[in-house]
Design an enzyme around this catalytic site. Sequence first.
Site, PDB file in Angstrom:
ATOM      1  N   ASP A 101       0.828  -1.206   0.000  1.00 27.27           N
ATOM      2  CA  ASP A 101       0.000   0.000   0.000  1.00 27.27           C
ATOM      3  C   ASP A 101       0.865   1.260   0.000  1.00 27.27           C
ATOM      4  O   ASP A 101       1.856   1.349   0.736  1.00 27.27           O
ATOM      5  CB  ASP A 101      -0.886   0.032   1.246  1.00 27.27           C
ATOM      6  N   HIS A 142      -1.029   4.595  -0.602  1.00 20.01           N
ATOM      7  CA  HIS A 142      -2.028   5.517  -0.052  1.00 20.01           C
ATOM      8  C   HIS A 142      -1.629   6.989  -0.184  1.00 20.01           C
ATOM      9  O   HIS A 142      -1.706   7.753   0.777  1.00 20.01           O
ATOM     10  CB  HIS A 142      -2.310   5.183   1.414  1.00 20.01           C
ATOM     11  N   ASP A 177      -3.991  -0.149  -3.551  1.00 18.43           N
ATOM     12  CA  ASP A 177      -4.182   0.970  -2.632  1.00 18.43           C
ATOM     13  C   ASP A 177      -3.157   2.070  -2.886  1.00 18.43           C
ATOM     14  O   ASP A 177      -2.339   2.416  -2.031  1.00 18.43           O
ATOM     15  CB  ASP A 177      -4.141   0.504  -1.178  1.00 18.43           C
ATOM     16  N   ASN A 198      -8.459  -2.651  -2.653  1.00 15.51           N
ATOM     17  CA  ASN A 198      -9.835  -2.307  -2.297  1.00 15.51           C
ATOM     18  C   ASN A 198     -10.091  -0.793  -2.363  1.00 15.51           C
ATOM     19  O   ASN A 198     -11.242  -0.353  -2.381  1.00 15.51           O
ATOM     20  CB  ASN A 198     -10.181  -2.835  -0.899  1.00 15.51           C
ATOM     21  N   HIS A 199      -9.027   0.021  -2.437  1.00 16.90           N
ATOM     22  CA  HIS A 199      -9.208   1.465  -2.567  1.00 16.90           C
ATOM     23  C   HIS A 199      -9.172   1.944  -4.014  1.00 16.90           C
ATOM     24  O   HIS A 199      -9.298   3.152  -4.252  1.00 16.90           O
ATOM     25  CB  HIS A 199      -8.166   2.208  -1.735  1.00 16.90           C
ATOM     26  N   HIS A 252      -4.042  -8.177  -3.379  1.00 21.24           N
ATOM     27  CA  HIS A 252      -4.030  -7.093  -2.398  1.00 21.24           C
ATOM     28  C   HIS A 252      -4.474  -7.562  -1.020  1.00 21.24           C
ATOM     29  O   HIS A 252      -3.819  -7.288  -0.013  1.00 21.24           O
ATOM     30  CB  HIS A 252      -4.924  -5.941  -2.856  1.00 21.24           C
ATOM     31  N   HIS A 258      -2.593  -4.655   2.285  1.00 18.27           N
ATOM     32  CA  HIS A 258      -3.919  -4.417   2.860  1.00 18.27           C
ATOM     33  C   HIS A 258      -3.931  -4.048   4.338  1.00 18.27           C
ATOM     34  O   HIS A 258      -4.843  -3.368   4.787  1.00 18.27           O
ATOM     35  CB  HIS A 258      -4.786  -5.661   2.626  1.00 18.27           C
TER      36      HIS A 258
END
Length: 386
Positions: A78, A80, A109, A141-142, A194, A280
Amino acid sequence: RLQDRAKMVVKQAMSLGRKLAKEPDIFDGEWNDPSLMTHLFSTEYLDTLMLLTNVACKLLATQPCLAIAKAPCKIFGDIHGQLRDLLMLFSAFGNPLEDSTMSFVFNGDFVDRGAHQLEVVGLLLSLKVLFPDRVWLVRGNHEDRQMNEKYGFQDACDRLLGKEFGPKVFELMQGAFNRLPVACLVAEKILCVHGGIGDGTWKLDDLRTIPRPLAGDTITSNSWIFNILWSDPIEDGKDADPNIFGVHESPRGGVAAQFAWNITKTFCARNGLSLIVRSHQSKRGSRGFDVMHENMLVRVFSARDYEGHGNDGAVLQVNLEESEEGAPLLVVRPQVVRSVTKARNEEERRAKEEGRSLTSPRVKKNRRASVVAGVPSAGLGRRGEP
């Protein structure tokens, strides 16, 4: 040419990363460069972003839903929107522009929550356009409209691009996200997803049948796809209950699942895999990676100090080596950039012990030198044909 624009973005980013590596280390959220968009994407940053996203979307649609990457390979977790951490990892451990033999997998992500979300995804799409067969962007999932509306990416587009063009770029990005692969197979033996494997009853060939564009409602209505993005492994180790087996409900709710070590072991055996790499989850104070489920599952997370967790940022280096018996051996080694929180806490402790102030020259020098301190050298070897 669009390739030239992509190359310009990547060159600017790598040059910036080298510059940041020489400066005192700070949190990504503390890094405020008002000229960053024009520095990375030129004064025509809106056109650059829209063109790159359009081309990346078309490119992703031509590639399989199960991406295939060769070793050697680096696997990122990730990000982000924490651009500074991404650039620091590139500077410390290599990047696609400067290492033509290496594959790069980004395990989902890319956006939401961080301070530089649009810059991160713009750079990653530039890398994908420039190196279509060496850079692989895996869906997390993002990479999802509903998540982006809730956790900040939509707002980031509007803030940087305005109310007229922000929504247009956001829609283009959703088109690209809906065409991302949901998994990547590295060297035929390591599966990157992920979240996880859910109940583990599906097979690799099933991934190749997933239609795209893959919108959020389709994901939600197919629990096995949903769990590739959302599921978590059940922790093992000395403090875990050794009698927990199988699949369990997740505290995340809905159809999200948690899977035990025996699910991982059976899934790998049935699909001819040696290892699963997932992301994740950020763990408070962690090194940015974990090895679990009898060495058959590794977690990697690349955004440092995520949500105040004080965690290091890590990538995984996958090399194809030769064992003592002459058989091929995939070796996985974590590479770590240290948490700013940990570095600052250690500096404060040392300064207190030595009666120094935190603004002394020695402390400032330590802040620069501690960025890649404590990089682990131990590898996780996985036997098998490459």
